[in-house]
Design an enzyme around this catalytic site. Structure first.
Site, PDB file in Angstrom:
ATOM      1  N   ALA A  34      34.955  30.745  50.203  1.00 34.16           N
ATOM      2  CA  ALA A  34      34.491  30.414  48.620  1.00 34.16           C
ATOM      3  C   ALA A  34      33.923  31.751  48.346  1.00 34.16           C
ATOM      4  O   ALA A  34      32.691  32.040  49.162  1.00 34.16           O
ATOM      5  CB  ALA A  34      33.780  29.212  48.570  1.00 34.16           C
ATOM      6  N   THR A  35      34.129  32.377  47.363  1.00 34.56           N
ATOM      7  CA  THR A  35      34.083  33.765  47.490  1.00 34.56           C
ATOM      8  C   THR A  35      33.815  34.428  46.232  1.00 34.56           C
ATOM      9  O   THR A  35      34.289  33.818  45.184  1.00 34.56           O
ATOM     10  CB  THR A  35      35.251  34.200  48.212  1.00 34.56           C
ATOM     11  OG1 THR A  35      34.978  34.746  49.369  1.00 34.56           O
ATOM     12  CG2 THR A  35      35.942  35.162  47.291  1.00 34.56           C
ATOM     13  N   THR A  36      33.565  35.595  46.021  1.00 39.89           N
ATOM     14  CA  THR A  36      33.966  36.359  44.780  1.00 39.89           C
ATOM     15  C   THR A  36      34.726  37.593  45.154  1.00 39.89           C
ATOM     16  O   THR A  36      34.358  38.415  46.018  1.00 39.89           O
ATOM     17  CB  THR A  36      32.454  36.930  44.228  1.00 39.89           C
ATOM     18  OG1 THR A  36      31.428  36.020  43.996  1.00 39.89           O
ATOM     19  CG2 THR A  36      32.759  37.383  43.049  1.00 39.89           C
ATOM     20  N   LYS A  74      36.632  40.838  53.115  1.00 35.52           N
ATOM     21  CA  LYS A  74      37.452  40.060  52.630  1.00 35.52           C
ATOM     22  C   LYS A  74      38.649  40.827  52.123  1.00 35.52           C
ATOM     23  O   LYS A  74      39.596  40.446  51.462  1.00 35.52           O
ATOM     24  CB  LYS A  74      37.013  38.990  51.868  1.00 35.52           C
ATOM     25  CG  LYS A  74      36.040  38.225  52.156  1.00 35.52           C
ATOM     26  CD  LYS A  74      35.337  37.306  51.418  1.00 35.52           C
ATOM     27  CE  LYS A  74      34.193  36.386  51.839  1.00 35.52           C
ATOM     28  NZ  LYS A  74      33.400  35.667  51.090  1.00 35.52           N
TER      29      LYS A  74
END
Lengths: 255, 212
Positions: free
Chosen positions: B13-15, B46
């Site tokens: 869960a990320t940007t 990522k």
């Protein structure tokens, strides 16, 4: 030239002592018995011309086409056994369609011709099947790569060309093609020259009536392969017929 | 009686963000991998390589996203040898889309594909839920919700490479400071005709905004 392959020519899975696969060579002879097809690549496109011999006056005009659409941007002109060629055009269409489905863009012509050539080659390996008795010329136009022209023969090799001819008058057609400065010509100029070459190599004595099939793909059609429009074709045929008459006249003067 | 809780799946869960400029793209991401409330990895990169000049940004389930990226990396390797030249960004995005769409019920990952090819220059593609759409810039992951307003306001057409890099770093930094599931360091990849350049910006070097 006749070569007898006694005993070594019964299946494609046999080599002759001098290293030839006769079945493949016989397949190429089937192409040489068919009427001529040529494809020429110019500055901004590719033009195909096919000498379609009309064997009966009862045929509907435009039937038994020898130029196929493989994809929007790719055309295919064939010589040899027409049924074999139709089946291969389906193979080519599937390749092009699957490529687009997997990769999201038009198939590059080099890749398409390599894939179809690999398929044709597979039929030269086994005794259970016979090789395809047709050669075909593939042409395309693309904004970034420009015009491309490839030819595939029954042995399963594909070559890239600026101009090539297949069928019974291929030698005579090649001689005429070599005279052209195709790299500097546009499609509109080339269409007339292609028509002229087909008219020149057509043998009036042996084969009577013929229909000229012309198609093109290039900047002039926005990258879409299609049969040449009626008015352009008529202009090209007129140019071809006029050029032939001129040559006849000049021959008479010399006598 | 012992009640065994099901193991929390690792989420990135990320940007993530990718922006196109004239002549290339810039991709950016945070580095937090969480499993529920636990931070399982605080320095994960990522931004995954699909080909020399095509990268993708991973978000959603870590396993799903990584596996898709590995599969497409393999497919692009084969494809580029078959066609004899570097693959198009659109091809990479289509391959990702085909997997995302076919298995959309089983997978939970969103990859943003961005890169450079000789025909189209820099290109950014979104493959969320199995769609395929080319955009000038794209954001994704849980942190993206917090920065939609910022990117919409600040993005301008025709930004230079350096402007894009600053824009990406600012966006990641803002998202990391508001989203509990994003954090760590910021990873940047800039791709242009010459190749891809990876960069890591540590937490204390990130830009700060009025509340920090």
């Amino acid at each position: 030239m006749s070569s007898i392959g006694t005993g070594y020519d019964l299946s494609a899975s046999t080599f002759s002592p001098d290293g030839r696969v006769f079945q493949v060579e016989y397949a190429m002879k089937a192409v040489e018995n068919s009427s001529t097809a040529i494809g020429i690549r110019c500055k901004d496109g590719v033009v195909f011309g096919v000498e379609k011999l009309v064997l009966s006056k009862l045929y509907e005009q435009g039937s038994n086409k020898r130029i196929f659409n493989v994809d929007r941007h790719v055309g295919m002109a064939v010589a040899g056994l027409l049924a074999d060629a139709r089946s291969l055009s389906e193979v080519a269409r599937e390749e092009a369609s699957n490529f687009r489905s997997n990769y999201g863009h038009n198939i590059p012509l080099k890749h398409l011709s390599e894939r179809v050539a690999m398929y044709v080659h597979a039929y030269t390996l086994y005794s259970a099947v016979r090789p395809f008795g047709c050669s075909f010329i593939l042409g395309s136009y693309d904004q970034d790569d420009g015009p491309q022209l490839y030819m595939v023969d029954p042995s399963g090799i594909s070559y890239g060309y600026w101009g090539c001819a297949i069928g019974k008058a291929k030698q005579a057609a090649k001689t005429e093609i070599e005279k052209l400065q195709m790299k500097d010509m546009t499609c509109r100029e080339l269409v007339k020259e292609v028509a002229k070459i087909i008219y020149i190599v057509h043998d009036e004595v042996k084969d009577k009536a013929f229909e000229l099939e012309l198609s093109w793909v290039g900047e002039v059609t926005n990258g879409k392969h299609e049969l040449v429009p009626k008015d352009v074709r008529e202009e090209a045929e007129k140019y071809a017929k006029d050029s032939l008459e001129e040559e006849d006249d000049s021959d008479e003067e010399n006598m | 009686i012992k009640y065994k809780k099901k193991k929390k799946e690792w989420q990135t869960a990320t940007t993530i963000i990718a922006v196109e400029f004239n002549g290339g793209v810039v991709l950016g991401s945070d580095s937090r991998v969480s499993a529920g409330e636990t931070v399982v990895n605080r320095v994960m990169n990522k931004l995954s390589l699909l080909h020399d000049k095509i990268y993708c940004a991973l978000s959603g389930s870590a396993a799903d996203a990584q596996t898709i990226a590995e599969m497409v990396n393999y497919q692009l390797d084969v494809h580029s040898i078959e066609i004899g030249e570097d693959p198009q960004v659109r091809s990479a995005a289509t391959l990702v889309k085909n997997i995302s769409y076919k298995y959309k019920e089983e997978l939970s990952a969103h990859l943003i594909v961005a890169g450079w090819d000789r025909r189209g220059g820099g290109q950014v593609f979104v493959t969320l839920n199995g769609l395929l759409s080319r955009q000038p810039f794209a954001v994704g992951g849980s942190g993206s919700s917090y920065v939609y307003g910022f990117v919409d306001a600040e993005y301008q057409k025709g930004m230079s490479k350096e402007d894009c890099q600053q824009f990406v770093v600012n966006t990641i930094s803002l998202a990391m400071s508001r989203d509990g599931s994003s954090g760590g360091v910021a990873y940047l990849v800039t791709i242009d005709e010459k190749g891809a350049e990876e960069k890591c910006i540590l937490g204390n070097e990130l830009p700060t905004f009025y509340d920090q």
